[in-house]
Design an enzyme around this catalytic site. Structure first.
Site, mmCIF file in Angstrom:
data_model
loop_
_atom_site.group_PDB
_atom_site.id
_atom_site.type_symbol
_atom_site.label_atom_id
_atom_site.label_comp_id
_atom_site.label_asym_id
_atom_site.label_seq_id
_atom_site.Cartn_x
_atom_site.Cartn_y
_atom_site.Cartn_z
ATOM 1 N N LYS A 144 5.273 -1.189 5.971
ATOM 2 C CA LYS A 144 4.438 -0.276 5.190
ATOM 3 C C LYS A 144 3.813 0.777 6.088
ATOM 4 O O LYS A 144 3.263 0.393 7.116
ATOM 5 C CB LYS A 144 3.336 -1.114 4.528
ATOM 6 C CG LYS A 144 2.324 -0.333 3.747
ATOM 7 C CD LYS A 144 1.237 -1.245 3.278
ATOM 8 C CE LYS A 144 0.170 -0.405 2.598
ATOM 9 N NZ LYS A 144 -1.004 -1.140 2.308
ATOM 10 N N LYS A 199 2.359 -3.216 9.287
ATOM 11 C CA LYS A 199 1.535 -2.275 8.531
ATOM 12 C C LYS A 199 0.905 -1.293 9.509
ATOM 13 O O LYS A 199 0.139 -1.681 10.381
ATOM 14 C CB LYS A 199 0.453 -3.021 7.751
ATOM 15 C CG LYS A 199 -0.471 -2.083 6.987
ATOM 16 C CD LYS A 199 -1.429 -2.818 6.080
ATOM 17 C CE LYS A 199 -2.350 -1.833 5.374
ATOM 18 N NZ LYS A 199 -3.303 -2.517 4.497
ATOM 19 N N SER A 251 0.822 5.058 -1.531
ATOM 20 C CA SER A 251 0.208 6.071 -2.390
ATOM 21 C C SER A 251 0.480 7.497 -1.929
ATOM 22 O O SER A 251 0.752 8.376 -2.740
ATOM 23 C CB SER A 251 -1.295 5.810 -2.471
ATOM 24 O OG SER A 251 -1.872 5.783 -1.173
HETATM 25 C C1 PBG Z 1 -5.774 -2.534 2.195
HETATM 26 C C2 PBG Z 1 -4.580 -1.954 1.569
HETATM 27 C C3 PBG Z 1 -4.226 -0.613 1.675
HETATM 28 C C4 PBG Z 1 -3.076 -0.441 0.929
HETATM 29 C C5 PBG Z 1 -2.724 -1.671 0.376
HETATM 30 N N1 PBG Z 1 -3.673 -2.623 0.797
HETATM 31 C C6 PBG Z 1 -4.888 0.524 2.330
HETATM 32 C C7 PBG Z 1 -5.566 0.385 3.621
HETATM 33 O O1 PBG Z 1 -5.121 -0.347 4.510
HETATM 34 O O2 PBG Z 1 -6.597 1.045 3.735
HETATM 35 C C8 PBG Z 1 -2.407 0.879 0.796
HETATM 36 C C9 PBG Z 1 -1.467 1.064 -0.307
HETATM 37 C C10 PBG Z 1 -1.143 2.468 -0.609
HETATM 38 O O3 PBG Z 1 -1.519 3.427 0.083
HETATM 39 O O4 PBG Z 1 -0.469 2.665 -1.636
HETATM 40 N N2 PBG Z 1 -5.858 -3.866 2.351
#
Ligand code: PBG
Length: 336
Positions: free
Chosen positions: A261, A204, A287
């Protein structure tokens, strides 16, 4: 004269692209509804679906509407949902205490969905960002300048057991703390939840593409900022080998599915992970990827249906066995 000009070619690859039936015969990658996991946002109360400005078409649902949406997805052949709660600010604190509330919104959501649509695979996010005032995925160190690793894992472990006992099929730790997969696996097994699987957000990255999601769960606004800096735990987008090292750790610690991700800007990583492991690989079209396509389509600059399809096809072609995408419902509909 074009007729007079003939290349002496043995290979004419265009022979395999002459018409739709020939093209379908040699098609290497095919999308199907069962490839998708739908991320869904849930809110408390009885209000109607709430739009999210930066994610056109994505809604936050109350429990009743959430169940309806899940029924619809299951009917369309989408096998799984990933649930994310948006909490009212008054339930947030520095420690993210509401994450361990036995009557937490997310747990009520899991119960409602599993009861109404038992065959649908339900996944929940294991991280503290919807619950903390600072919007980080864990608790902070005493000086408040970083996220405390082991103290955070201690909370996530309890959260995972709570979710497992409530009936989720997969817990999905998205926090990127060191050692959390092993600790969660052990705790689940000790609690007798040996059937609960772990989908690890393994590679991630600290990405700008999460912006709209932070609007959706309110993690950025709770922190009073538009930019949450998570670089002490999420991966540097510049690093490929480090991503593989993280994936190897999660696999060794007992993850059932390994995730990359974001997806679209990280196709090389998806391919690397696909080659490095025999575990299933998930990719999260996040997103910001969704928002980009929606925004360009709204301006008339891109064709929504074709771009949507191509973006997901590329992710699957790169080596993803399943894709979390906000397009899940529309894609399943389009593929019917
Ligand atoms: C946080 C989390 C995030 C997303 C999924 N779980 C965002 C972050 O790390 O701030 C992002 C998903 C997306 O952008 O669609 N635990």
């Amino acid at each position: 004269m074009s007729d007079a000009f003939k290349l002496d070619l043995i290979h004419r690859p265009r022979r395999l692209r002459r018409n739709a039936t020939v093209r379908s015969l040699v098609e290497e990658t095919v999308l199907r509804p069962a490839d998708f996991i739908a991320p869904l946002f849930v809110v408390d109360g009885k209000g109607g679906p709430e739009p999210i400005a930066s994610m056109p078409g994505v809604l936050r649902y109350n429990l009743t509407d959430l169940v309806k949406e899940c029924r619809g997805l299951a009917k369309l052949g989408v096998p799984a949902v990933a649930l994310f709660p948006k909490l009212d600010k008054k339930f947030k604190d520095d420690a993210g205490s509401a994450a361990l509330n036995e009557d937490a919104l997310i747990l009520r959501a899991v119960r409602a969905v599993k009861k109404a649509v038992p065959e649908l695979v339900v996944m929940t996010d294991i991280a503290l960002d919807p619950y903390t005032t600072h919007g980080h995925d864990g608790v902070l160190t005493p000086d408040g300048r970083d996220v405390a690793n082991d103290a955070t894992v201690a909370i996530l472990v309890k959260m995972a057991v709570l979710h497992a006992r409530t009936g989720v099929d997969f817990v999905a730790p998205s926090d990127m703390m060191d050692g959390r997969i092993g600790a969660i696996r052990r705790a689940l097994d000790d609690a007798g939840c040996t059937e609960t699987a772990i989908m690890a957000y393994s590679a991630k990255f600290a990405s700008a593409y999460y912006g709209p999601f932070r609007d959706a769960v309110g993690s950025a606004s709770a922190a009073g900022t538009h930019h949450l800096d998570k670089r002490t735990y999420q991966l540097n987008p510049a690093n490929r080998r480090e991503a593989l090292a993280e994936v190897a750790l999660d696999e060794a610690e007992g993850a059932d599915i390994l995730m990359v991700k974001p997806a679209g800007a990280y196709l090389d990583i998806i391919r690397d992970v696909h080659e490095a492991t025999n575990k299933p690989v998930a990719a999260y079209q996040v997103s910001g990827e969704y928002a980009q396509i929606q925004a360009a389509a709204k301006l008339g600059w891109l064709d929504l249906e074709r771009t949507r399809h191509e973006s997901l096809l590329a992710i699957k072609r790169a080596g993803a066995d399943m894709i979390l995408t906000y397009f899940a419902r529309e894609m399943a509909l389009a593929l019917k």
